[in-house]
Scaffold this motif. Sequence first.
Motif, PDB file in Angstrom:
ATOM      1  N   LYS A 271       0.777  -1.164  -0.123  1.00 59.44           N
ATOM      2  CA  LYS A 271      -0.111  -0.009   0.032  1.00 59.44           C
ATOM      3  C   LYS A 271       0.881   1.314   0.008  1.00 59.44           C
ATOM      4  CE  LYS A 271      -2.210   0.800   3.660  1.00 59.44           C
ATOM      5  NZ  LYS A 271      -3.071   0.744   4.757  1.00 59.44           N
ATOM      6  N   TYR A 272       2.175   1.119   0.276  1.00 58.73           N
ATOM      7  CA  TYR A 272       2.896   2.456   0.225  1.00 58.73           C
ATOM      8  C   TYR A 272       3.889   2.340  -0.858  1.00 58.73           C
ATOM      9  CZ  TYR A 272       1.012   3.155   4.894  1.00 58.73           C
ATOM     10  OH  TYR A 272      -0.002   3.057   6.065  1.00 58.73           O
ATOM     11  N   ASP A 273       3.784   1.398  -1.776  1.00 58.71           N
ATOM     12  CA  ASP A 273       4.719   1.275  -2.966  1.00 58.71           C
ATOM     13  C   ASP A 273       4.261   1.873  -4.075  1.00 58.71           C
ATOM     14  OD1 ASP A 273       6.184   0.004  -5.365  1.00 58.71           O
ATOM     15  OD2 ASP A 273       7.389  -0.705  -3.578  1.00 58.71           O
ATOM     16  N   PRO A 274       4.858   3.055  -4.544  1.00 60.05           N
ATOM     17  CA  PRO A 274       4.471   3.710  -5.692  1.00 60.05           C
ATOM     18  C   PRO A 274       4.130   2.993  -6.994  1.00 60.05           C
ATOM     19  CG  PRO A 274       6.357   4.436  -5.092  1.00 60.05           C
ATOM     20  CD  PRO A 274       5.959   3.543  -4.040  1.00 60.05           C
ATOM     21  N   PHE A 275       5.308   2.369  -7.120  1.00 60.70           N
ATOM     22  CA  PHE A 275       4.995   1.342  -8.306  1.00 60.70           C
ATOM     23  C   PHE A 275       4.055   0.407  -8.350  1.00 60.70           C
ATOM     24  CE2 PHE A 275       6.677  -2.371 -11.092  1.00 60.70           C
ATOM     25  CZ  PHE A 275       6.801  -1.754 -12.162  1.00 60.70           C
ATOM     26  N   ILE A 276       3.811  -0.479  -7.157  1.00 61.94           N
ATOM     27  CA  ILE A 276       2.580  -1.228  -7.273  1.00 61.94           C
ATOM     28  C   ILE A 276       1.346  -0.518  -7.227  1.00 61.94           C
ATOM     29  CG2 ILE A 276       1.734  -3.137  -5.961  1.00 61.94           C
ATOM     30  CD1 ILE A 276       4.326  -3.809  -4.687  1.00 61.94           C
ATOM     31  N   ARG A 277       1.290   0.523  -6.655  1.00 62.08           N
ATOM     32  CA  ARG A 277      -0.296   1.375  -6.485  1.00 62.08           C
ATOM     33  C   ARG A 277      -0.351   1.778  -7.925  1.00 62.08           C
ATOM     34  NH1 ARG A 277      -2.287   3.045  -2.013  1.00 62.08           N
ATOM     35  NH2 ARG A 277      -3.054   5.102  -2.944  1.00 62.08           N
ATOM     36  N   HIS A 278       0.517   2.097  -8.855  1.00 65.93           N
ATOM     37  CA  HIS A 278       0.344   2.645 -10.102  1.00 65.93           C
ATOM     38  C   HIS A 278      -0.216   1.722 -10.885  1.00 65.93           C
ATOM     39  CE1 HIS A 278       1.297   4.379 -14.080  1.00 65.93           C
ATOM     40  NE2 HIS A 278       1.798   3.389 -14.396  1.00 65.93           N
ATOM     41  N   HIS A 279       0.533   0.427 -11.086  1.00 68.03           N
ATOM     42  CA  HIS A 279      -0.042  -0.500 -12.070  1.00 68.03           C
ATOM     43  C   HIS A 279      -1.331  -1.110 -11.403  1.00 68.03           C
ATOM     44  CE1 HIS A 279       2.917  -1.289 -14.883  1.00 68.03           C
ATOM     45  NE2 HIS A 279       3.927  -0.846 -13.791  1.00 68.03           N
ATOM     46  N   ALA A 280      -1.738  -1.150 -10.101  1.00 64.56           N
ATOM     47  CA  ALA A 280      -2.623  -1.913  -9.580  1.00 64.56           C
ATOM     48  C   ALA A 280      -3.910  -0.648  -9.771  1.00 64.56           C
ATOM     49  CB  ALA A 280      -2.765  -1.736  -8.002  1.00 64.56           C
ATOM     50  N   ALA A 281      -3.670   0.464  -9.682  1.00 58.27           N
ATOM     51  CA  ALA A 281      -4.686   1.593 -10.265  1.00 58.27           C
ATOM     52  C   ALA A 281      -5.088   1.258 -11.826  1.00 58.27           C
ATOM     53  CB  ALA A 281      -4.232   2.952  -9.995  1.00 58.27           C
ATOM     54  N   GLN A 282      -3.953   1.082 -12.479  1.00 62.20           N
ATOM     55  CA  GLN A 282      -4.235   0.889 -13.976  1.00 62.20           C
ATOM     56  C   GLN A 282      -5.047  -0.446 -14.225  1.00 62.20           C
ATOM     57  OE1 GLN A 282      -3.243   2.702 -16.586  1.00 62.20           O
ATOM     58  NE2 GLN A 282      -2.779   4.258 -14.918  1.00 62.20           N
ATOM     59  N   ALA A 283      -4.705  -1.433 -13.630  1.00 63.13           N
ATOM     60  CA  ALA A 283      -5.387  -2.777 -13.668  1.00 63.13           C
ATOM     61  C   ALA A 283      -7.049  -2.471 -13.178  1.00 63.13           C
ATOM     62  CB  ALA A 283      -4.878  -4.066 -12.890  1.00 63.13           C
ATOM     63  N   MET A 284      -7.201  -1.684 -12.110  1.00 66.04           N
ATOM     64  CA  MET A 284      -8.608  -1.342 -11.486  1.00 66.04           C
ATOM     65  C   MET A 284      -9.274  -0.693 -12.629  1.00 66.04           C
ATOM     66  SD  MET A 284      -7.777  -0.681  -7.556  1.00 66.04           S
ATOM     67  CE  MET A 284      -9.336   0.050  -7.249  1.00 66.04           C
ATOM     68  N   ASN A 285      -8.697   0.444 -13.096  1.00 66.57           N
ATOM     69  CA  ASN A 285      -9.301   0.965 -14.197  1.00 66.57           C
ATOM     70  C   ASN A 285      -9.903  -0.005 -15.459  1.00 66.57           C
ATOM     71  OD1 ASN A 285      -9.163   3.612 -13.206  1.00 66.57           O
ATOM     72  ND2 ASN A 285      -7.251   3.969 -14.160  1.00 66.57           N
ATOM     73  N   TYR A 286      -9.027  -0.870 -15.856  1.00 64.72           N
ATOM     74  CA  TYR A 286      -9.375  -1.694 -16.967  1.00 64.72           C
ATOM     75  C   TYR A 286     -10.465  -2.541 -16.349  1.00 64.72           C
ATOM     76  CZ  TYR A 286      -9.424  -6.276 -19.526  1.00 64.72           C
ATOM     77  OH  TYR A 286      -9.744  -7.305 -19.936  1.00 64.72           O
ATOM     78  N   GLY A 287     -10.697  -3.133 -15.020  1.00 63.11           N
ATOM     79  CA  GLY A 287     -11.693  -3.720 -14.630  1.00 63.11           C
ATOM     80  C   GLY A 287     -13.010  -3.142 -14.714  1.00 63.11           C
ATOM     81  N   ILE A 288     -12.802  -1.698 -14.083  1.00 64.75           N
ATOM     82  CA  ILE A 288     -14.120  -1.260 -14.333  1.00 64.75           C
ATOM     83  C   ILE A 288     -14.561  -0.813 -15.649  1.00 64.75           C
ATOM     84  CG2 ILE A 288     -15.116   1.121 -13.554  1.00 64.75           C
ATOM     85  CD1 ILE A 288     -13.204   1.149 -11.381  1.00 64.75           C
ATOM     86  N   THR A 289     -13.433  -0.575 -16.571  1.00 65.67           N
ATOM     87  CA  THR A 289     -13.998  -0.403 -17.965  1.00 65.67           C
ATOM     88  C   THR A 289     -14.619  -1.733 -18.215  1.00 65.67           C
ATOM     89  OG1 THR A 289     -12.263   1.394 -18.108  1.00 65.67           O
ATOM     90  CG2 THR A 289     -13.349   0.759 -20.370  1.00 65.67           C
ATOM     91  N   ALA A 290     -14.091  -2.987 -18.401  1.00 59.57           N
ATOM     92  CA  ALA A 290     -14.564  -4.017 -18.730  1.00 59.57           C
ATOM     93  C   ALA A 290     -15.759  -4.442 -18.194  1.00 59.57           C
ATOM     94  CB  ALA A 290     -13.503  -5.091 -18.482  1.00 59.57           C
ATOM     95  N   ALA A 291     -16.229  -3.997 -17.067  1.00 62.71           N
ATOM     96  CA  ALA A 291     -17.511  -4.020 -16.419  1.00 62.71           C
ATOM     97  C   ALA A 291     -18.633  -3.299 -17.286  1.00 62.71           C
ATOM     98  CB  ALA A 291     -17.492  -4.152 -14.893  1.00 62.71           C
ATOM     99  N   ILE A 292     -18.080  -2.087 -17.376  1.00 61.33           N
ATOM    100  CA  ILE A 292     -19.063  -1.253 -17.936  1.00 61.33           C
ATOM    101  C   ILE A 292     -19.468  -1.639 -19.639  1.00 61.33           C
ATOM    102  CG2 ILE A 292     -19.432   1.327 -18.965  1.00 61.33           C
ATOM    103  CD1 ILE A 292     -17.917   2.046 -16.448  1.00 61.33           C
TER     104      ILE A 292
END
Length: 225
Positions: free
Chosen positions: A125-146
């Motif tokens: 949760k405090y690693d910027p690299f992991i948070r960046h890619h996790a946010a990108q993957a979450m954006n893909y998951g939300i877009t895929a649901a829509i």
Amino acid sequence: MTDFSKHEGIPPQDAAPQQPPQGPPQAAPQDPPPPGPGPYAAPGPGAGPYPPSPPPYGHPGPGWAGAPGYPPPFPPPPMRPPTGPAMWAHLSALITVLVGSSICCLGWALGWIPPLIIRNNEQNKYDPFIRHHAAQAMNYGITAAITVLLGGVGYLAGFGGVIWHGEDGGPIALAIVGFGLLALCALHMLLGIIFCAIASTKANSGQWWRYPRFVALPFLKSEQG
């Protein structure tokens, strides 16, 4: 009487033989001297003009900075970011969307949950690299649901428009719009597979990367904007 004049040059039998002349007395052998300072030891009496011993990598020691014959100290190389969780953020979203779309009727809407779990993990949760890619993957998951939701609407509208047009002579435009949405859903699924593979490869190699907007709408801001 015995004449000893013939034996004057012969030494007597009990006399010791003459020793050859010897040189000056030699000194007794001494123990070898203790080993002196090495070529990188600190200068001292008899040590020679050698620079001090180099400190550990990236940690300058006393007398090291500016020593003749050595460059100035330099920092250690940067650590490689943790790539495993970042890679699995993309792969878990893709697997959830694909498996959910084929098995469970609501699984397609859950693609953003695995990246959220990876992002909120205590170790990540405090690693910027992991948070960046996790946010990108979450954006893909939300877009895929829509997208899948719109595809379902297009499927119903397309076939409903065809039935309506065949039975009552309704407008064919409803069927065209419905099948158009269904085609966009299929295209998004195909591009999602391709770009999720690219994203996981980029994350595994330690690169900052984001999806195109058609594949992942920027609902969540990542560490890189």
